[in-house]
Scaffold this motif. Structure first.
Motif, mmCIF file in Angstrom:
data_model
loop_
_atom_site.group_PDB
_atom_site.id
_atom_site.type_symbol
_atom_site.label_atom_id
_atom_site.label_comp_id
_atom_site.label_asym_id
_atom_site.label_seq_id
_atom_site.Cartn_x
_atom_site.Cartn_y
_atom_site.Cartn_z
ATOM 1 N N PRO A 1 108.786 -16.402 80.352
ATOM 2 C CA PRO A 1 110.135 -15.883 80.616
ATOM 3 C C PRO A 1 110.413 -14.614 79.827
ATOM 4 N N ASP A 2 110.817 -13.583 80.563
ATOM 5 C CA ASP A 2 111.268 -12.312 79.972
ATOM 6 C C ASP A 2 110.154 -11.484 79.338
ATOM 7 N N GLU A 3 108.961 -12.051 79.127
ATOM 8 C CA GLU A 3 107.924 -11.282 78.450
ATOM 9 C C GLU A 3 107.486 -10.089 79.298
ATOM 10 N N ASP A 4 107.339 -10.296 80.617
ATOM 11 C CA ASP A 4 106.917 -9.193 81.468
ATOM 12 C C ASP A 4 107.979 -8.098 81.510
ATOM 13 N N ARG A 5 109.258 -8.504 81.537
ATOM 14 C CA ARG A 5 110.342 -7.514 81.526
ATOM 15 C C ARG A 5 110.336 -6.709 80.231
ATOM 16 N N LYS A 6 110.121 -7.406 79.111
ATOM 17 C CA LYS A 6 110.065 -6.708 77.822
ATOM 18 C C LYS A 6 108.886 -5.742 77.790
ATOM 19 N N LEU A 7 107.782 -6.130 78.405
ATOM 20 C CA LEU A 7 106.611 -5.250 78.429
ATOM 21 C C LEU A 7 106.918 -3.984 79.217
ATOM 22 N N ALA A 8 107.578 -4.144 80.358
ATOM 23 C CA ALA A 8 107.941 -2.966 81.152
ATOM 24 C C ALA A 8 108.857 -2.037 80.368
ATOM 25 N N THR A 9 109.798 -2.611 79.629
ATOM 26 C CA THR A 9 110.708 -1.801 78.809
ATOM 27 C C THR A 9 109.945 -1.055 77.721
ATOM 28 N N ALA A 10 109.008 -1.748 77.086
ATOM 29 C CA ALA A 10 108.228 -1.114 76.020
ATOM 30 C C ALA A 10 107.417 0.058 76.563
ATOM 31 N N ILE A 11 106.887 -0.087 77.772
ATOM 32 C CA ILE A 11 106.116 1.001 78.381
ATOM 33 C C ILE A 11 107.013 2.187 78.691
ATOM 34 N N LYS A 12 108.173 1.914 79.256
ATOM 35 C CA LYS A 12 109.096 3.008 79.596
ATOM 36 C C LYS A 12 109.536 3.776 78.363
ATOM 37 N N THR A 13 109.682 3.056 77.249
ATOM 38 C CA THR A 13 110.150 3.715 76.029
ATOM 39 C C THR A 13 109.007 4.236 75.168
ATOM 40 N N GLY A 14 107.774 4.009 75.599
ATOM 41 C CA GLY A 14 106.634 4.527 74.854
ATOM 42 C C GLY A 14 106.313 3.742 73.606
ATOM 43 N N ALA A 15 106.812 2.514 73.482
ATOM 44 C CA ALA A 15 106.567 1.688 72.285
ATOM 45 C C ALA A 15 105.231 0.958 72.446
ATOM 46 N N SER A 16 104.135 1.656 72.176
ATOM 47 C CA SER A 16 102.814 1.098 72.447
ATOM 48 C C SER A 16 102.519 -0.120 71.580
ATOM 49 N N GLU A 17 102.873 -0.072 70.299
ATOM 50 C CA GLU A 17 102.592 -1.212 69.424
ATOM 51 C C GLU A 17 103.363 -2.441 69.882
#
Length: 545
Positions: free
Chosen positions: A325-341
């Protein structure tokens, strides 16, 4: 060079053997010495030595108990027993445990050297025999007839009636299959270093035959096993002849572990093996073979180069309702914001949760496909908005790419590479705008450094960026965090005021944004190596002609 460990509860014996024997000259690297069998067993499990030289009488676990564990779990390890007790029953038990040599103490250094040379020669001969791929090539044409192989595969995979089984066993000259019995399935993980030079399917087929040959020879040494290859390019075996199921599982695990070790050592590639449930008749073998394939599927969760027993793995019921739950959404957000770590951390946590769930492979693939769909939706949104130079074309194959991988570890690496490429692509599209935003932020700091209440939140509102993305971008652009950059600007301004004005220290602190002069003094010394007073006095002395 073979690896060896030494086990004896007498320190003087261990030191004597270590100092008087030049182990390297006899082909062995002495990688450890231990004072009891329990420590030696833990070391054997971790270090996987080729040879164990052990006393019999020791505290916690004696040498014969250690030999029994080694013979069952790591049958490829050679074992030499050194003992001061000349008792026939000890020798008998050592023979039953397949101990390589049973030697009475005291043993001279010369005798020990000769013994090591003899063991090394036997190990070299075994290695030469198994590494002789030319011999394997010639044996390929003399392997078991295809009809026999297909008979055994059909027996294990599809099943037969009792009369047909008896007829087939008689026709192929196979001995009676005494129940209980179980199936083992083995699959090559990959071809290791050979992937770079495998030119065609013929080369790959030859290596598959080499694996099968080792499986066949190892099973022949142990007896009570029928080995065959399947049309799915796996090797398989039917193990039988034990008195009960526990003994049968021990025998199957020993065979499987021996095969795994030899393939890795002599062919320089890895296999994973699955051990199925025991069955009470030959007619039930398809149930065992199916469970062996299920055990093999656990490679996806636990990794390659292992032996998986279905009886051990199914101790706890798998969580078939598992989701992310929500992990894939958080991953998409991290990619959009450039938060690679952050993105890599999310991938690691998702994979860890899938692995710990013990869920079926199909459920794992379904959850991972949801993750990929979320990424595709995020890319499509960026593409639709014409932002960041990201395009959807060519990426829809990601959903099928998942099935190229055999383990969660491989999918984790692929996801990280894919996410890293995406972040880099997005970053390239945003670079011009980002540099302008960072320049705007630096100008804002230069203008507002004297404001004690200047904060990251206020600066982010000014440049219209989130705090997390701004912090990452600012550090990448300037090499400093917001606090580090602001502090450096304030200290530089303070140095200018100390040099050019007679202002008091608390006045200078206030002018560069610090209400607390003591805190300002501490920071100033930390960054310049001197207090404000020392700094001003040193400047004054330098001006004196």
């Amino acid at each position: 060079m073979y690896k060896a460990i030494l086990v004896d509860d007498e320190p003087v014996v261990r030191e004597g053997l270590k100092k008087t024997i030049a182990w390297n000259e006899h082909g062995f690297e002495l990688i450890g010495d231990y004072e009891n069998g329990r420590e030696a067993w833990e070391a054997a499990c971790e270090l996987k030595p080729d040879l164990i030289v052990s006393d019999i009488c020791m505290p916690f676990m004696d040498g014969l108990e250690l030999a029994g564990l080694v013979a069952t779990t790591y049958p490829y390890m050679k074992m030499i027993i050194l003992t001061g007790y000349d008792q026939f029953e000890y020798a008998q038990q050592a023979i039953r445990l397949k101990v390589r040599d049973f030697v009475l103490k005291p043993i001279t250094a010369r005798e020990m050297r000769e013994l090591l040379d003899k063991v090394r020669a036997e190990m070299d001969e075994e290695a030469k025999r198994l590494e002789d791929l030319g011999r394997l090539q010639s044996q390929l044409s003399r392997s078991l007839p295809l009809l026999k192989e297909r008979f055994l595969e059909r027996l294990a995979a599809l099943g037969m009636a009792k009369p047909e089984i008896e007829e087939g066993f008689a026709y192929f000259g196979l001995g009676p299959l005494k129940p209980p019995a179980l199936a083992i399935a083995a699959d090559i993980d990959d071809f290791g270093e050979r992937d770079a030079w495998l030119d065609d399917e013929h080369d790959a087929e030859f290596l598959r035959f080499a694996v099968f040959n080792i499986f066949e020879e190892t099973a022949a040494e142990r007896g009570n096993a029928l080995v065959f290859r399947t049309r799915e390019e796996r090797s398989a075996a039917i193990v039988y002849g034990a008195d009960d199921e526990d003994e049968l599982h021990d025998a199957a695990f020993g065979l499987a572990e021996d095969v795994r070790h030899r393939v890795e050592k002599y062919l320089k590639l890895t296999v994973t093996l699955g051990i199925g449930h025991a069955c009470s008749s030959a007619e039930q073998l398809p149930l065992s073979y199916k469970s062996a394939l299920s055990a093999l599927d656990y490679r996806f969760l636990h990794g390659k180069n292992r032996v998986h027993g279905i009886r051990d793995l199914e101790g706890a019921a798998p969580d078939t309702t598992f989701s992310l739950p929500d992990e894939d959404r958080k991953l998409a957000t991290a990619i959009k914001t450039g938060a690679s770590e952050e993105a890599f951390g999310l991938i690691e946590r998702m994979v860890a949760r899938l692995r710990s769930s013990q869920g079926p492979m199909e459920i794992c693939y379904l959850e991972l496909q949801k993750v990929v769909l979320t990424l595709l939706n995020a890319i499509q949104e960026l593409d639709r908005n014409g932002a960041d130079g990201v395009r959807t074309a060519g990426r829809t194959l990601w959903l099928t790419d998942l099935y190229r991988f055999k383990t969660l570890e491989e999918i984790e690496r692929w996801l990280k590479r894919t996410v890293a490429d995406l972040i880099e692509e997005i970053a390239a599209g945003r670079s011009h705008h980002l540099r302008a935003q960072m320049a705007k932020a630096e100008t804002y700091i230069e203008e507002r450094y004297a404001d004690e209440k200047l904060s990251l939140r206020e600066l982010c509102r000014h440049v219209l960026m989130s705090a997390s993305y701004f912090s990452l971008a600012f550090k990448q652009e300037t090499g400093e965090t917001f606090v580090e950059y602001l502090t450096r600007v304030r200290i530089e301004k303070a140095k200018e005021l100390l040099a050019a004005t007679p202002l008091k220290f608390y006045e200078i602190a206030e002018r560069v944004g610090y209400a607390d002069p003591n805190y300002f003094s501490v920071l100033f010394k930390k960054h310049t190596g001197a207090t404000p007073r020392d700094f001003r006095e040193r400047l004054a002395q330098e001006r004196v002609p």
